[in-house]
Design a protein around this motif. Structure first.
Motif, PDB file in Angstrom:
ATOM      1  N   THR A   3       0.858  -1.186   0.000  1.00  0.00           N
ATOM      2  CA  THR A   3       0.000   0.000   0.000  1.00  0.00           C
ATOM      3  C   THR A   3       0.894   1.235   0.000  1.00  0.00           C
ATOM      4  OG1 THR A   3      -1.937   1.020   1.063  1.00  0.00           O
ATOM      5  CG2 THR A   3      -0.171   0.260   2.514  1.00  0.00           C
ATOM      6  N   THR A   6       0.556   3.016   5.338  1.00  0.00           N
ATOM      7  CA  THR A   6       0.022   2.138   6.376  1.00  0.00           C
ATOM      8  C   THR A   6      -0.319   2.989   7.587  1.00  0.00           C
ATOM      9  OG1 THR A   6       1.366   0.268   5.634  1.00  0.00           O
ATOM     10  CG2 THR A   6       0.457   0.152   7.860  1.00  0.00           C
ATOM     11  N   CYS A 151       5.235  -0.475   2.231  1.00  0.00           N
ATOM     12  CA  CYS A 151       4.569   0.807   1.986  1.00  0.00           C
ATOM     13  C   CYS A 151       5.592   1.909   1.769  1.00  0.00           C
ATOM     14  CB  CYS A 151       3.655   1.158   3.165  1.00  0.00           C
ATOM     15  SG  CYS A 151       4.488   1.106   4.781  1.00  0.00           S
TER      16      CYS A 151
END
Length: 389
Positions: A3, A6, A151
């Motif tokens: 992602t 986070t 991330c």
């Protein structure tokens, strides 16, 4: 899993940051230690600054808030039988609203679910790796299995006891703390509020606060000893003590009833600097705590969210790192002003056990000055409704 950001912590600050980032097209994963039901069962403050309300609208989650909140244009301050009002709208050109933190959190969860954004509950043993590198990651356990999220950035919105702050090496952190020699005993009752504005009351017996959640749900507090336990206070004892600490005008018309929640919170002031280490950013209670007297806890966290969201948005949309580079300094500058206001308001209205007769006279003089001086009321109002970002 991969992602962009986070977010550790699924409370109001983590959820609002996630919703703002989602609106800007930035992908997030939220990790929450507790279950959703547990998070929504917590009773927390409900006074929102104008800036917090604006952030909720910016995130697209202000509709129910606007419909159900209670607008407050001022507050009542008492000391013994002396009382006066501070009009926020007149003194600062703004107001605050009462909207329970539980409801605000519920709105944010519903919006995140509607957006199909990823939130993981019942997370254990969170660890942060490589925060001081260009490739940070977060590992955690869920249902006995270990997972890792790679991330770009990590937002530590996991509170005072979370892993984020202590991930920053101790030699790089400087922590400031003041512990107060008393706590607040809070009672929630299904009774109408005693007044349409909040009442902050100081007395020789200690502090009291009359607040509300809605037209038939009231929240009251009294200063108590740190050695007290909620079960030490029967409902009858609580109501009798509250009446002793507020002016007779309000005590005579106070509607009492069975408590539906009773708890004691210790008071502390705490700040950890800096609020950034590499690609790890602290937000809210992970970095700072204030006494509840000035209604700054949740609102200070939302100030952090404002600065952090703008920094991430600037980075992803413009490739500019200035916002994230300046985050810690900007957030801390506002945090310390909130700390000052909360500390000063606590000192103004509470009974400290080691106060001398001189100290009490000075406290009375401070209250009288605030009652009589328009400039002092303007400063109080400006701080209460929230300093600009």
């Amino acid at each position: 899993m991969r992602t962009q950001v986070t977010i550790i912590g699924g409370g109001p600050s983590g959820l609002l940051l996630g919703q703002l980032l989602h609106g800007a097209g930035i992908d997030t994963v939220v990790l929450e230690r507790q279950s959703k039901a547990h998070v929504l069962s917590r009773i927390r403050a409900g006074i929102l600054e104008t800036g917090t309300v604006a952030l909720m609208h910016k995130a697209g989650v202000g509709q129910r808030l606007e419909k159900e909140c209670f607008r407050h244009d001022g507050t009542v301050i008492c000391h013994g039988e002396m009382q006066f009002g501070v009009n926020f709208s007149e003194r600062a050109g703004k107001h605050v609203v009462v909207y329970g933190q539980t409801e605000l959190t519920r709105d944010l969860y519903e919006a995140r679910e509607l957006a199909s954004a990823k939130t993981l509950f019942n997370i254990e043993n969170v660890t942060i790796q490589g925060a001081d590198t260009d490739t940070p990651s977060v590992s955690y356990e869920q249902e006995g299995l270990t997972h890792t999220i790679k991330c770009d950035f990590i937002a530590g919105c996991d509170g005072f006891h979370g892993v984020s702050r202590t991930t920053i090496p101790a030699q790089l952190r400087r922590e400031y703390e003041k512990l107060y020699p008393f706590g607040w005993l809070g009672v929630l009752s299904e009774t109408p509020p005693v007044h349409d504005e909040l009442i902050y009351a100081g007395s020789d017996r200690g502090f009291a606060l009359c607040s509300m959640r809605n037209a038939n749900l009231s929240r009251y507090y009294i200063q108590c000893s740190l050695t007290d336990q909620p079960e030490d206070w029967s409902d009858t004892a609580f109501w009798e003590e509250l009446k002793r600490r507020i002016p007779n005008e309000y005590a005579d018309r106070l509607v009492t009833g069975a408590s539906i929640e009773k708890s004691i919170a210790p008071l502390r002031s705490f700040v950890s600097e800096p609020m950034r280490w590499g690609r790890l950013f602290l937000c809210g209670d992970a970095a700072h705590i204030v006494p509840p007297t000035g209604a700054k806890g949740l609102n200070s966290a939302m100030g952090d969210v404002h600065y952090l969201f703008n920094g991430f948005q600037q980075f992803y949309q413009e490739g500019d790192t200035r916002g994230i580079d300046e985050y810690s300094a900007k957030a801390l500058a506002r945090v310390w002003k909130a700390e000052r206001f909360s500390w000063a308001t606590t000192k103004l209205l509470h009974r400290f056990p080691d106060d001398s007769d001189f100290d009490r006279k000075m406290q009375q003089a401070d209250v009288a000055f605030l009652a009589e001086n328009s400039a002092a009321q303007t400063v109080f109002a400006q701080n209460y409704v929230g300093l600009p970002y």
